[in-house]
Scaffold this motif. Structure first.
Motif, short mmCIF file in Angstrom:
data_model
loop_
_atom_site.label_atom_id
_atom_site.label_comp_id
_atom_site.label_asym_id
_atom_site.label_seq_id
_atom_site.Cartn_x
_atom_site.Cartn_y
_atom_site.Cartn_z
N VAL A 45 46.97 -15.40 -50.39
CA VAL A 45 45.74 -15.88 -51.02
C VAL A 45 44.66 -14.83 -50.81
CG1 VAL A 45 44.02 -17.73 -51.08
CG2 VAL A 45 46.41 -18.26 -50.50
N SER A 46 43.97 -14.46 -51.88
CA SER A 46 42.90 -13.47 -51.78
C SER A 46 41.70 -14.04 -51.05
CB SER A 46 42.46 -13.02 -53.18
OG SER A 46 43.53 -12.44 -53.87
N SER A 47 41.01 -13.17 -50.32
CA SER A 47 39.79 -13.57 -49.64
C SER A 47 38.69 -13.74 -50.67
CB SER A 47 39.38 -12.48 -48.64
OG SER A 47 38.09 -12.72 -48.15
N GLY A 48 37.83 -14.71 -50.45
CA GLY A 48 36.71 -14.90 -51.36
C GLY A 48 35.56 -13.96 -51.08
N SER A 49 35.56 -13.34 -49.89
CA SER A 49 34.43 -12.51 -49.50
C SER A 49 34.73 -11.02 -49.39
CB SER A 49 33.87 -13.01 -48.17
OG SER A 49 34.87 -12.93 -47.17
N ASP A 50 35.98 -10.65 -49.20
CA ASP A 50 36.33 -9.25 -48.99
C ASP A 50 37.52 -8.90 -49.88
OD1 ASP A 50 37.04 -6.73 -48.11
OD2 ASP A 50 37.14 -7.26 -45.99
N ILE A 51 37.33 -8.01 -50.83
CA ILE A 51 38.37 -7.67 -51.79
C ILE A 51 39.58 -6.99 -51.12
CG2 ILE A 51 37.48 -5.40 -52.43
CD1 ILE A 51 38.18 -6.30 -55.39
N ALA A 52 39.38 -6.39 -49.96
CA ALA A 52 40.47 -5.71 -49.27
C ALA A 52 41.26 -6.63 -48.34
CB ALA A 52 39.91 -4.53 -48.46
N ARG A 53 40.85 -7.90 -48.23
CA ARG A 53 41.51 -8.81 -47.30
C ARG A 53 42.26 -9.90 -48.06
NH1 ARG A 53 37.36 -11.15 -43.94
NH2 ARG A 53 37.45 -9.17 -42.87
N VAL A 54 43.46 -10.21 -47.57
CA VAL A 54 44.21 -11.35 -48.08
C VAL A 54 44.63 -12.22 -46.89
CG1 VAL A 54 45.06 -10.20 -50.17
CG2 VAL A 54 46.42 -10.12 -48.07
N TYR A 55 44.92 -13.45 -47.18
CA TYR A 55 45.40 -14.39 -46.17
C TYR A 55 46.82 -14.79 -46.50
CZ TYR A 55 40.67 -14.73 -44.41
OH TYR A 55 39.46 -14.43 -43.86
N VAL A 56 47.62 -14.92 -45.48
CA VAL A 56 48.99 -15.40 -45.64
C VAL A 56 48.98 -16.84 -45.13
CG1 VAL A 56 51.39 -15.07 -45.02
CG2 VAL A 56 49.92 -13.09 -45.33
N SER A 57 49.26 -17.76 -46.03
CA SER A 57 49.19 -19.18 -45.71
C SER A 57 50.55 -19.81 -45.86
CB SER A 57 48.20 -19.87 -46.65
OG SER A 57 46.94 -19.24 -46.61
N SER A 58 50.84 -20.81 -45.02
CA SER A 58 52.13 -21.50 -45.14
C SER A 58 52.03 -22.94 -44.65
CB SER A 58 53.21 -20.76 -44.35
OG SER A 58 53.00 -20.89 -42.97
N ILE A 59 52.88 -23.79 -45.23
CA ILE A 59 53.00 -25.19 -44.84
C ILE A 59 54.49 -25.46 -44.68
CG2 ILE A 59 52.57 -27.60 -45.45
CD1 ILE A 59 50.31 -26.50 -47.32
N ALA A 60 54.89 -25.92 -43.50
CA ALA A 60 56.30 -26.18 -43.23
C ALA A 60 56.75 -27.46 -43.93
CB ALA A 60 56.54 -26.30 -41.73
N ALA A 61 57.93 -27.42 -44.53
CA ALA A 61 58.52 -28.60 -45.13
C ALA A 61 58.91 -29.57 -44.02
CB ALA A 61 59.74 -28.22 -45.96
N GLY A 62 58.68 -30.83 -44.24
CA GLY A 62 59.05 -31.85 -43.25
C GLY A 62 57.97 -32.11 -42.23
#
Length: 167
Positions: A45-62
């Motif tokens: 997911v791209s950062s809303g404030s810094d164009i050079a930063r991204v976030y890696v997000s995850s949600i475990a199944a179960g």
């Protein structure tokens, strides 16, 4: 041989596999990568404030345990207690656009709410397991394939993909 049979044979001999079309059109600028893999809904997911930063997000199944951190493994400041950050919300929304609410809900192990808001159906908390490095690496590998020119011959590093498979 019918035209449909000929098309199937052409796909089997191609270096390209069929891709399941998105449930709805997505804008890739905010969430360029989303997948259901390794027992998690995960993506970049791209950062809303810094164009050079991204976030890696995850949600475990179960378990619905979630994590979010930058591409250089700094925990997201928006995670608070059992509340998900805006990056996880964006990931969920884009996953619904990509795969459809029913498919995402089934993968995560929840009932699909009629309004499509899956975040309320999840009951997990922050995870101690952060798959950021592996997910970001997969994202970079997918980006590299965008630069491979289309060809009729097999691409050696993609030989393990099932030919003609539709997910």
């Amino acid at each position: 041989m019918s035209n449909e049979d000929a098309d199937d044979l052409a796909w089997e001999r191609s270096a390209v596999v069929r891709v399941t079309p998105s449930a709805k059109a997505r804008k890739l600028a905010k969430v360029p990568f989303v997948e259901m893999a390794d027992g998690r809904l995960q993506g970049v997911v791209s950062s809303g404030s810094d164009i050079a930063r991204v976030y890696v997000s995850s949600i475990a199944a179960g378990t619905h345990a979630f994590s979010c951190s930058t591409n250089n493994n700094r925990r997201c400041g928006g995670l608070s207690g059992s509340f998900m950050c805006k990056h996880l919300d964006a990931l969920l929304k884009e996953a619904v656009l990509q795969y459809g609410a029913e498919r995402v809900a089934a993968y995560l192990g929840v009932e699909a709410p009629p309004d499509g808001g899956l975040a309320e159906a999840l009951d997990g908390g922050p995870s101690g397991d952060d798959p950021a490095a592996a997910v970001f690496n997969r994202f970079l590998r997918h980006l590299a394939y965008l630069e491979v020119p289309a060809q009729g011959a097999p691409v050696p590093e993609m030989q393990w993909f099932p030919a003609g498979a539709v997910g």
